[in-house]
Design a protein around this motif. Structure first.
Motif, PDB file in Angstrom:
ATOM      1  N   UNK A  16       0.892  -1.181   0.081  1.00  0.00           N
ATOM      2  CA  UNK A  16      -0.018  -0.100   0.216  1.00  0.00           C
ATOM      3  C   UNK A  16       0.780   1.183   0.044  1.00  0.00           C
ATOM      4  N   UNK A  17       0.706   1.985  -0.796  1.00  0.00           N
ATOM      5  CA  UNK A  17       1.148   3.408  -0.853  1.00  0.00           C
ATOM      6  C   UNK A  17       0.294   4.570  -0.676  1.00  0.00           C
ATOM      7  N   UNK A  25      -2.852   0.995  -4.366  1.00  0.00           N
ATOM      8  CA  UNK A  25      -1.779  -0.301  -4.392  1.00  0.00           C
ATOM      9  C   UNK A  25      -1.773  -0.758  -5.921  1.00  0.00           C
ATOM     10  N   UNK A  26      -0.604  -1.015  -6.306  1.00  0.00           N
ATOM     11  CA  UNK A  26      -0.330  -1.714  -7.631  1.00  0.00           C
ATOM     12  C   UNK A  26       0.077  -3.070  -7.302  1.00  0.00           C
ATOM     13  N   UNK A  27      -0.588  -3.945  -8.103  1.00  0.00           N
ATOM     14  CA  UNK A  27      -0.189  -5.462  -8.013  1.00  0.00           C
ATOM     15  C   UNK A  27      -0.440  -6.124  -9.248  1.00  0.00           C
ATOM     16  N   UNK A  50      -4.353  -1.755 -10.404  1.00  0.00           N
ATOM     17  CA  UNK A  50      -4.052  -0.710  -9.584  1.00  0.00           C
ATOM     18  C   UNK A  50      -5.470  -0.475  -8.860  1.00  0.00           C
ATOM     19  N   UNK A  51      -5.477  -0.373  -7.416  1.00  0.00           N
ATOM     20  CA  UNK A  51      -6.558  -0.135  -6.724  1.00  0.00           C
ATOM     21  C   UNK A  51      -6.073   0.995  -5.968  1.00  0.00           C
ATOM     22  N   UNK A  52      -7.420   1.920  -5.694  1.00  0.00           N
ATOM     23  CA  UNK A  52      -7.340   2.994  -4.986  1.00  0.00           C
ATOM     24  C   UNK A  52      -8.135   2.925  -3.599  1.00  0.00           C
ATOM     25  N   UNK A  59      -7.567  -4.995  -0.383  1.00  0.00           N
ATOM     26  CA  UNK A  59      -6.503  -5.801  -0.822  1.00  0.00           C
ATOM     27  C   UNK A  59      -5.315  -5.902  -0.053  1.00  0.00           C
ATOM     28  N   UNK A  60      -4.806  -4.996   0.345  1.00  0.00           N
ATOM     29  CA  UNK A  60      -3.296  -5.068   1.029  1.00  0.00           C
ATOM     30  C   UNK A  60      -3.577  -5.685   2.371  1.00  0.00           C
TER      31      UNK A  60
END
Length: 149
Positions: A16-17, A25-27, A50-52, A59-60
């Motif tokens: 998570x960023x 988060x990019x995965x 990419x999720x926001x 997700x994280x």
């Protein structure tokens, strides 16, 4: 219409960023192809996602490397210039919702009390799959009842 639904496995732990509403988060999700190659093995496609916001946090928190995941979202393309001056084109899935796709046995052994699904809407509500309604069963009738026929 730009709509994507994927079921696959995470290729690594999600990082998570950012913070709160600016979190993202990019995965990558590995999705098996439905047919075998000439060697008799299944190939996989590796889809960048990419999720926001709350979806990224969900997700994280609940998924890790190798976990099966179901996502819905939309395809977004973009481009950037690499360090050597080449234009690099990108294609990502922007995730609208994510959900668990493993069996109850697997989910009970890993992380108890987890929600079934999360969708990041304006109202930030958590949604669970609706339970199937049971069909009404005919009541047992007494054979002693008086019938007019």
């Amino acid at each position: 219409m730009n709509k994507v639904a994927l079921v696959g496995r995470l290729t690594k732990d999600v990082e998570l960023r950012g913070k709160e509403k600016k979190a993202f988060a990019k995965f990558t999700v590995a999705v098996n192809r439905p047919f075998k190659n000439e060697n008799g093995d299944y190939d996989a496609d590796f889809i960048s996602c990419t999720a926001f916001g709350k979806t990224a946090e969900f997700v994280e928190e609940w998924f890790s490397k190798g976990d099966p995941i179901g996502i819905t979202g939309r395809i977004q393309t973009g481009s950037y210039e690499s360090k050597n001056g080449d234009t690099v084109y990108t294609t990502d899935v922007v995730v609208d919702s994510a959900e668990f796709v493993c069996s109850k046995k697997d989910s009970d052994s890993k992380k108890p009390d987890r929600p079934k699904k999360y969708r990041d809407d304006d109202n930030d509500e958590e949604y669970e799959r609706p339970k199937k309604k049971r069909k009404p069963q005919p009541e047992d009738e007494d054979e002693d009842d008086d019938y007019p026929f």
